[in-house]
Motif scaffolding. Structure first.
Motif, PDB file in Angstrom:
ATOM      1  N   ALA A 259       0.836  -1.199   0.000  1.00 17.67           N
ATOM      2  CA  ALA A 259       0.000   0.000   0.000  1.00 17.67           C
ATOM      3  C   ALA A 259       0.874   1.253   0.000  1.00 17.67           C
ATOM      4  O   ALA A 259       1.881   1.319   0.691  1.00 17.67           O
ATOM      5  N   ILE A 260       0.485   2.224  -0.806  1.00 20.07           N
ATOM      6  CA  ILE A 260       1.097   3.556  -0.782  1.00 20.07           C
ATOM      7  C   ILE A 260       0.306   4.356   0.237  1.00 20.07           C
ATOM      8  O   ILE A 260      -0.807   4.795  -0.020  1.00 20.07           O
ATOM      9  N   GLN A 261       0.878   4.541   1.424  1.00 22.16           N
ATOM     10  CA  GLN A 261       0.095   4.998   2.564  1.00 22.16           C
ATOM     11  C   GLN A 261       0.805   6.100   3.317  1.00 22.16           C
ATOM     12  O   GLN A 261       2.021   6.075   3.495  1.00 22.16           O
ATOM     13  N   THR A 262       0.032   7.130   3.715  1.00 21.34           N
ATOM     14  CA  THR A 262       0.537   8.173   4.608  1.00 21.34           C
ATOM     15  C   THR A 262      -0.323   8.162   5.856  1.00 21.34           C
ATOM     16  O   THR A 262      -1.519   8.415   5.781  1.00 21.34           O
ATOM     17  N   GLY A 263       0.299   7.875   7.000  1.00 19.25           N
ATOM     18  CA  GLY A 263      -0.492   7.736   8.221  1.00 19.25           C
ATOM     19  C   GLY A 263      -1.453   6.567   8.085  1.00 19.25           C
ATOM     20  O   GLY A 263      -1.068   5.445   7.755  1.00 19.25           O
ATOM     21  N   GLU A 264      -2.735   6.815   8.299  1.00 18.80           N
ATOM     22  CA  GLU A 264      -3.748   5.780   8.148  1.00 18.80           C
ATOM     23  C   GLU A 264      -4.481   5.896   6.822  1.00 18.80           C
ATOM     24  O   GLU A 264      -5.437   5.182   6.575  1.00 18.80           O
ATOM     25  N   ARG A 265      -4.049   6.799   5.969  1.00 17.87           N
ATOM     26  CA  ARG A 265      -4.732   7.029   4.696  1.00 17.87           C
ATOM     27  C   ARG A 265      -3.996   6.327   3.568  1.00 17.87           C
ATOM     28  O   ARG A 265      -2.797   6.531   3.373  1.00 17.87           O
ATOM     29  N   ALA A 266      -4.709   5.471   2.845  1.00 20.65           N
ATOM     30  CA  ALA A 266      -4.133   4.759   1.715  1.00 20.65           C
ATOM     31  C   ALA A 266      -4.400   5.549   0.442  1.00 20.65           C
ATOM     32  O   ALA A 266      -5.537   5.909   0.141  1.00 20.65           O
ATOM     33  N   PHE A 288      10.702  -2.843  -1.302  1.00 21.52           N
ATOM     34  CA  PHE A 288       9.534  -2.349  -2.038  1.00 21.52           C
ATOM     35  C   PHE A 288       8.666  -1.467  -1.138  1.00 21.52           C
ATOM     36  O   PHE A 288       8.103  -0.466  -1.571  1.00 21.52           O
ATOM     37  N   ALA A 289       8.570  -1.836   0.147  1.00 22.53           N
ATOM     38  CA  ALA A 289       7.772  -1.044   1.091  1.00 22.53           C
ATOM     39  C   ALA A 289       8.411   0.326   1.324  1.00 22.53           C
ATOM     40  O   ALA A 289       7.711   1.340   1.446  1.00 22.53           O
ATOM     41  N   VAL A 290       9.753   0.369   1.407  1.00 25.34           N
ATOM     42  CA  VAL A 290      10.432   1.660   1.577  1.00 25.34           C
ATOM     43  C   VAL A 290      10.181   2.548   0.359  1.00 25.34           C
ATOM     44  O   VAL A 290       9.888   3.740   0.481  1.00 25.34           O
ATOM     45  N   LEU A 291      10.258   1.952  -0.839  1.00 26.19           N
ATOM     46  CA  LEU A 291       9.990   2.716  -2.061  1.00 26.19           C
ATOM     47  C   LEU A 291       8.551   3.221  -2.078  1.00 26.19           C
ATOM     48  O   LEU A 291       8.284   4.362  -2.469  1.00 26.19           O
ATOM     49  N   ALA A 292       7.616   2.370  -1.624  1.00 30.73           N
ATOM     50  CA  ALA A 292       6.214   2.806  -1.568  1.00 30.73           C
ATOM     51  C   ALA A 292       6.040   3.960  -0.596  1.00 30.73           C
ATOM     52  O   ALA A 292       5.240   4.872  -0.835  1.00 30.73           O
ATOM     53  N   SER A 293       6.785   3.941   0.517  1.00 27.90           N
ATOM     54  CA  SER A 293       6.708   5.046   1.465  1.00 27.90           C
ATOM     55  C   SER A 293       7.222   6.339   0.840  1.00 27.90           C
ATOM     56  O   SER A 293       6.653   7.413   1.041  1.00 27.90           O
ATOM     57  N   GLN A 294       8.325   6.247   0.075  1.00 28.81           N
ATOM     58  CA  GLN A 294       8.834   7.433  -0.609  1.00 28.81           C
ATOM     59  C   GLN A 294       7.811   7.966  -1.602  1.00 28.81           C
ATOM     60  O   GLN A 294       7.573   9.181  -1.693  1.00 28.81           O
ATOM     61  N   ALA A 295       7.189   7.051  -2.365  1.00 29.05           N
ATOM     62  CA  ALA A 295       6.166   7.483  -3.316  1.00 29.05           C
ATOM     63  C   ALA A 295       4.986   8.116  -2.603  1.00 29.05           C
ATOM     64  O   ALA A 295       4.397   9.089  -3.086  1.00 29.05           O
ATOM     65  N   ALA A 296       4.633   7.585  -1.432  1.00 33.70           N
ATOM     66  CA  ALA A 296       3.511   8.151  -0.669  1.00 33.70           C
ATOM     67  C   ALA A 296       3.804   9.582  -0.254  1.00 33.70           C
ATOM     68  O   ALA A 296       2.940  10.462  -0.345  1.00 33.70           O
ATOM     69  N   ALA A 297       5.039   9.829   0.213  1.00 35.07           N
ATOM     70  CA  ALA A 297       5.393  11.188   0.618  1.00 35.07           C
ATOM     71  C   ALA A 297       5.324  12.141  -0.568  1.00 35.07           C
ATOM     72  O   ALA A 297       4.810  13.264  -0.460  1.00 35.07           O
ATOM     73  N   ALA A 298       5.843  11.705  -1.735  1.00 35.65           N
ATOM     74  CA  ALA A 298       5.803  12.564  -2.915  1.00 35.65           C
ATOM     75  C   ALA A 298       4.372  12.812  -3.373  1.00 35.65           C
ATOM     76  O   ALA A 298       3.994  13.938  -3.721  1.00 35.65           O
ATOM     77  N   LEU A 299       3.535  11.760  -3.362  1.00 36.33           N
ATOM     78  CA  LEU A 299       2.144  11.931  -3.784  1.00 36.33           C
ATOM     79  C   LEU A 299       1.382  12.807  -2.805  1.00 36.33           C
ATOM     80  O   LEU A 299       0.505  13.583  -3.216  1.00 36.33           O
TER      81      LEU A 299
END
Length: 891
Positions: A259-266, A288-299
């Motif tokens: 999941a591309i997630q920030t806090g509790e929001r997907a 892959f999870a670390v990359l998804a976290s980076q993408a979440a911050a950018a999005l």
């Protein structure tokens, strides 16, 4: 959100990607928060696994604080106990506490104190908190299981790439590129998320490097739905592990889904697939999870920017509505236009405009496009049930996100598909004139309330005009005068002509003998008459000045409230205009206001005892509004004109100074070249001994003169180069960059050896051909290598690298020297700029070498840049198109 703030947010994201443990990272976050927000203090607390206690990790602007229980009244304890944002306004300064979630759990709390935090500042703080949570989570995980250096390098590059763009498609592409370097991936997909459900199409889908259309992603949508439903990542090691899906082809051998997630929001789900089974292990999932976290911050940053852009677009639409409805004076036409515009622009299911009349809210019939009557007239009693009646009685907007749960909602028999309803009052001059009733078959967006309330202002103004026109339509003379006034005002661009038309028709419409428009003086003390429509006493009126706060007109300017003074001559505060007779008269005065500012007063006079009515007052208020807008627009135009003239003059002066500077440099350079050439020749002649033997001291002195002369020759050559190099003066011939690089390296090898600096070259075996001027390109190599030698100490290293790729070539000169401070990177290629004047003087040069490099590279159609950090060395690079190509990619 402004461009400088966006740039600082990008820098913040890049800084968080740097190394450091949780406490070090927390302190960096605290320092950044104080720079990004109007904050006086900031703290970060760690929450224990059982959410019983909190402990401060970093703080600034607060006194010392130790661990305490979440039951405490402190803001951090309240946030940890509730798991939601806490805002405290009754303290000095105000405080806001934000929860930081990681992997679905509350892990940290961010507390900010400062001036009263508005909604925009709180939204920015929420964005910062989401990115901080991701960085802290990765740091904590790294402390337990450190990443491999090559993986860490990829993630650092991806973090930089993701933080440097605000385009969603570029974020997806950067994530795809990084995923290909981190894990095996024949297929990469990003599936968007809406209310914790996968949407019906993928946002990004790549199969073996080829972008595909979203309809190829049925299988990925099914997998994304499982991730969102179970709230945990998925590792599929065989085709049998895939969830059932309607696709006919067999699924790939293995897959990762996070999941591309920030806090509790997907925000969505990121998926990588490999055709071979068992291609992924647990460490792949972690990467892959670390990359998804980076993408979440950018999005998350991009979504906030897009929300700001949407708000600006909505405000533009509000202004557009004001322009469209401003000239509609028929109520039914106005209601139809406003309803259709809102439904078309914002996608509302139903939008209608109601007029408060005789104890009812009256919604006129709607007939669209000449079809049968779609919506009959609807009347709702003011004392009846429902949201519309409640808003009409109380004058406050009311919103029902879900009408099924709204206590005061009453179903309308003509509107059956309502999910959400918004009702906004339309007020003008402190009076509720009508109702704006919105029905939506989908949830209202978060900014709907602000948008609708903004829309209500031009709509209320238009409704007020329509009401006045409807009443005036009963009097033919009034209708004719009002229409004539509108045409006259809109048909003239000169301020005096516009105001004269307003005053003339206002006098005629209310049946007055005179009309005067006063403008407030710059110091705000006097009212100066600028227009006087009066057959008998116009000259006397224009000569009179009214002190603000004195007399009837001055009192209106002070109170900002219009008034009717019937038998004004008997009023105790009445003042007579010098030169006019004292006769019975009635006076009506209205302030000219723009927003919260008063710009003047408009007054009309009747002789005798013919009193003004409230209807006359409303009409005059409309004319006063036109006059106020005309005066404001004229002032704004004059200000803009003066500012434009000033900027143009400054620009012309700078351009002339630049031309004179270039001309002076060019003339001086050419004048210096000839005597320097003679001086150098005679020194060489003396050193050769042809004019007689030299004593050792004489020879050493002449060698010093020769060296200094060579320095002057080089400086003059550099200045001439700055004037001579343009795209049209560059020779176009095949040039082998490898050959130039080797020659340049050989040229400085001896100097590097004497300085104790290791020189390393990494060049391709074959030729790397570009088109250009070999002499000028050699100058670039020499300048960059010479610059690196200046700032690299004994025992350190300089590397010359050449990389060839399809369409372009990249050259890098790396050193392990003193580096460049961040504040100097943006100006390093400017002419005569030196990062550290003292250090540069010790090493020679006047700051032209890098400017010449930039000029030559760009004249070849290339691009030059630098990457550096103080104390950690520098990397100067340039890119040139290969022979037959016309452009280079972004570095």
């Amino acid at each position: 959100m402004t461009d400088p703030l966006i740039h600082r947010l990008q820098q913040f994201t890049q800084d968080l990607a740097g190394p450091g443990d949780t406490r070090q990272l927390s302190q960096r976050i605290v320092d950044w928060v104080l720079g990004l927000l109007p904050a006086a203090g900031c703290q970060i607390f760690a929450v224990d696994a059982r959410r019983c206690r909190v402990e401060c990790l970093a703080a600034a602007g607060f006194g010392e604080t130790g661990p305490y229980a979440v039951s405490s009244t402190e803001v951090a304890g309240q946030v940890a106990q509730r798991g939601t944002r806490v805002v405290v306004h009754d303290t000095q300064p105000a405080m806001v506490g934000l929860p930081l979630h990681w992997r679905g759990q509350l892990a940290w709390v961010l507390v900010i104190s400062g001036p009263l935090l508005d909604a925009a500042a709180q939204d920015l703080a929420t964005l910062v908190a989401a990115q901080a949570a991701i960085a802290l989570g990765q740091a904590e995980r790294n402390a337990v299981d450190p990443l491999q250096p090559d993986h860490l390098a990829v993630l650092q590059r991806s973090s930089q790439a993701l933080s440097q763009t605000l385009e969603v498609e570029q974020i997806y592409a950067a994530a795809c590129t990084a995923a290909g370097e981190l894990v095996p991936s024949d297929v990469f997909a990003i599936v968007l998320c809406d209310d914790c459900q996968a949407r019906c199409e993928a946002a990004y889908f790549v199969e073996r490097g080829v972008r595909q259309t979203p309809d190829r992603a049925d299988r990925e949508l099914t997998l994304a739905g499982r991730v969102l439903r179970l709230r945990q990542p998925q590792v599929l090691r065989a085709p049998a592990d895939w969830p059932p899906h309607p696709a006919s082809e067999a699924p790939p051998g293995s897959a990762l889904a996070v999941a591309i997630q920030t806090g509790e929001r997907a925000l969505g789900v990121m998926i990588a697939e490999a055709y071979s089974p068992a291609a992924y292990q647990e460490h792949d999932l972690r990467l892959f999870a670390v990359l998804a976290s980076q993408a979440a911050a950018a999005l998350n940053t991009t979504h906030l920017l897009n929300a700001t852009r949407r708000q600006a677009e909505q405000m533009r639409l509000v202004n557009e509505l004001g322009r469209h409805v401003g000239g509609i004076l028929d109520f039914e036409a106005l209601a139809r236009q406003v309803g259709q515009w809102l439904e078309t622009t914002f996608g509302y299911a139903h939008a209608r405009l109601g007029l408060i009349k005789d104890g009812y809210v009256v919604f006129p019939p709607r007939q669209d496009g000449g079809q049968a009557l779609a919506r009959p007239e609807r009347q709702i009693a003011l004392d009846g049930p429902g949201l519309v009646a409640w808003v009409a009685r109380h004058g406050q907007p009311r919103y029902a996100p879900d009408v099924r749960a709204a206590q005061v909602y009453t179903e309308d028999p003509y509107i059956s598909d309502t999910l959400a309803q918004a009702v906004v009052p339309l007020a003008a001059h402190g009076r509720i004139l009508g109702i704006l009733d919105i029905h939506s078959d989908r949830p209202l967006p978060p900014d709907a309330a602000a948008t609708l309330e903004a829309i209500s202002r031009p709509t209320a103004a238009a409704l007020d005009s329509a009401r006045l026109f409807t009443e005036a339509r009963q009097r033919a003379a009034e209708v004719s005068a009002l229409l004539t006034t509108t045409l006259a005002v809109t048909g003239s661009s000169e301020l005096d002509a516009r105001l004269e038309a307003v005053a003339l028709h206002a006098r005629e419409l209310v049946g007055a003998e005179a009309c005067t428009i006063y403008q407030l003086s710059p110091d705000g003390r006097l009212l100066v008459p600028i227009i006087a429509i009066d057959e008998l006493y116009a000259e006397e009126t224009l000569s009179d000045r009214v002190v603000v706060g004195e007399g009837l007109i001055g009192g209106v300017a002070r109170s900002r409230q219009g008034e009717i003074f019937n038998r004004a001559d008997q009023h105790p505060r009445a003042q007579q205009i010098p030169g006019t007779p004292l006769t019975p008269e009635c006076l009506m005065a209205v302030p000219l206001t723009v927003g919260e500012r008063t710009t003047g007063v408009m007054a009309v006079y009747r002789e005798g005892e013919r009193e003004f009515s409230h209807h006359d007052f409303d009409l005059l208020s409309s004319f006063a509004a036109q006059a106020a807008v005309a005066i404001e627009n004229a002032a704004l135009y004059q200000t803009l004109r003066e500012r434009a003239d000033s900027l143009q003059a400054a620009y012309d002066e700078l351009a002339e100074m630049g031309r004179l500077r270039d001309e002076m440099v060019q003339n001086i350079s050419h004048e210096l070249r000839t005597p320097l050439t003679f001086l150098r020749s005679y020194v060489e002649l003396l050193l050769s001994g042809d004019l007689g033997a030299l004593l050792p001291d004489q020879q050493r002195s002449l060698q010093v003169v020769r060296d200094k002369t060579d320095t002057l020759v080089r400086l003059v050559g550099d200045m001439i180069t700055l004037q001579a190099v343009t795209p049209t003066t560059i020779a176009q011939a095949p040039v082998d960059l490898c050959q130039l690089a080797r020659a340049a390296a050989d040229g400085v090898a001896v100097v590097a050896q004497e300085a104790g600096v290791e020189l390393v070259s990494e060049l391709p075996a074959g030729a790397v051909e570009v088109r250009g001027d070999a002499l000028r390109l050699s100058q670039v190599f020499d300048n960059l290598l010479g610059n690196a030698l200046k700032f690299t100490g004994r025992g350190e290293r300089i590397s010359l690298l050449l990389q060839a790729a399809p369409g372009w070539a990249r050259v890098e000169v790396r050193d392990t020297g003193i580096g460049i401070p961040a504040e100097g990177l943006d100006r390093i290629f400017e002419r005569f700029y030196q990062v550290d004047g003292t250090a540069t003087r010790r090493r020679g040069g006047i700051g032209l070498g890098l400017a010449i490099c930039k000029l030559i590279v760009e004249a070849h159609g290339g691009r030059i840049g630098v990457e550096s950090q103080a104390g950690a060395g520098s990397c100067f690079y340039f890119l040139l198109p290969r022979a037959g190509e016309t452009g280079v990619p972004n570095p």
